[in-house]
Design an enzyme around this catalytic site. Sequence first.
Site, PDB file in Angstrom:
ATOM      1  N   GLN A  11       0.811  -1.216   0.000  1.00 58.48           N
ATOM      2  CA  GLN A  11       0.000   0.000   0.000  1.00 58.48           C
ATOM      3  C   GLN A  11       0.846   1.267   0.000  1.00 58.48           C
ATOM      4  OE1 GLN A  11      -3.262  -1.657   3.064  1.00 58.48           O
ATOM      5  NE2 GLN A  11      -3.951   0.080   1.874  1.00 58.48           N
ATOM      6  N   HIS A  12       0.185   2.382  -0.257  1.00 54.85           N
ATOM      7  CA  HIS A  12       0.702   3.745  -0.093  1.00 54.85           C
ATOM      8  C   HIS A  12       1.673   4.217  -1.169  1.00 54.85           C
ATOM      9  CE1 HIS A  12      -1.146   3.747   3.837  1.00 54.85           C
ATOM     10  NE2 HIS A  12      -0.305   2.856   4.326  1.00 54.85           N
ATOM     11  N   ASP A  72      -2.511  -4.794   0.438  1.00 62.21           N
ATOM     12  CA  ASP A  72      -2.103  -6.066   1.031  1.00 62.21           C
ATOM     13  C   ASP A  72      -2.705  -6.309   2.408  1.00 62.21           C
ATOM     14  OD1 ASP A  72      -0.570  -4.092   2.257  1.00 62.21           O
ATOM     15  OD2 ASP A  72       1.357  -4.994   1.743  1.00 62.21           O
TER      16      ASP A  72
END
Length: 429
Positions: free
Chosen positions: A119-120, A270
């Site tokens: 992520q991110h 995830d």
Amino acid sequence: PLVGISAAAVHISRSALAPIMLLSPLTAGAALVSPGKLYLGIDAGTQSTKALVYDAAQRAVVGRGAVSYEMLESDVVGRAEQDPAVWVDAMWRACREALADAGGDAASRICGIGVSGQQHGLVALDASYEVIRPAKLWCDTESAEEAAELSKSLPVPIVASFTASKLLWLKRHEAAAWARLAHVALPHDYLNYVLTGELVMEGSDASGIGLLDVGARAWDASAARLVDAELLDKLPPLIGPGEWCGRLHPSAAEALGLPCGVPVSAGGGDNAMSALGCGCTTVGRVAVSLGTSGTVFGKAPAAARDPSGTVCSLLDSTGGGLPLVCTLNCASVPEEVRAGYGLGRDEISSLAAAEPAGCDGVSFVPFLAGERTPNWPHASGALVGLRAGHLARPGLLYRAALEGATFALRAAIGVMQRHGLPDRIDEVR
């Protein structure tokens, strides 16, 4: 959906099976488990991309593949970047390996694909959907100042991991790249785009950007304007967890040796995929994931609203909330000790098991990469309580590293119970 390779162990990654599960409401229930049908799950992580071929009728993984890679080398403190082309190449290779491992006519029997991703990370794309620069990852803390600035005006504070801070950093530090920016993607969205030719985003990943109204499940226009007046138009359309991202594009089908038009699920970040894959879809059940980072998360009726920002305001993949805490330093901390002494994992684990709990007063402050929980991006690690002879006991320092990383997670759980998790936790998975 895949074989997950962490810094500490090789294990079956439930986050690779989860995006396949999202296909079930779209494939008429029983059709999902019809004999002969196979599904391909992909998990693009920080250290590797993994693939699984899953036989839903047999409830069994029948093929596996994995490709490891590294971050780009950098001497800039806090920088953590990867070239998205590396993920794409790893996806092709891991999937082909998994399909070959499944054997026979597995490729012709694939009826659905799902992608889970770290992520991110900021994947900056131009008007032609070409990658502008390396992706700044979740563990990149160069945007700590931007995160602190944005947090003063956002409803819930964010840390440097969140994509909004990386966007503001890009605008301020790389004007030429910012001028080319036309589309914002996250790692799993970008891989979905490569597979389908469609750039969309679902709620679990979108909630990790820091610009989503998690109650309305819509982009927050006022939050986006804090970064740039035109940013809202560069954010992708949002889809629900039960929607397809699209269908397999001919170019991707050729790369994988699969039929064109195979459905590709929404997939997700995830953490949400891990929660779905390990059955954390009811309140009171909590998942703990130990890898490069350490995460604890669980199902809640709605996203957390922690004014301190310690508990992330994430969404899950079923329409609810996913209160989550994440530490940047987990399996990587004992791995640092192991590598420093040049010992194998079995050997140093045996030495650590023989050492006493509490490590003779040695404490390992595990913030080797700065820290996200607590929000100390510029922190560093420390060994405290050393006495003569301690450095000659690698098992002692390895155990101290394990204890430091573990208690950092334990401290965060209490905060989570004030923001969405029940006081009583029925089960940890």
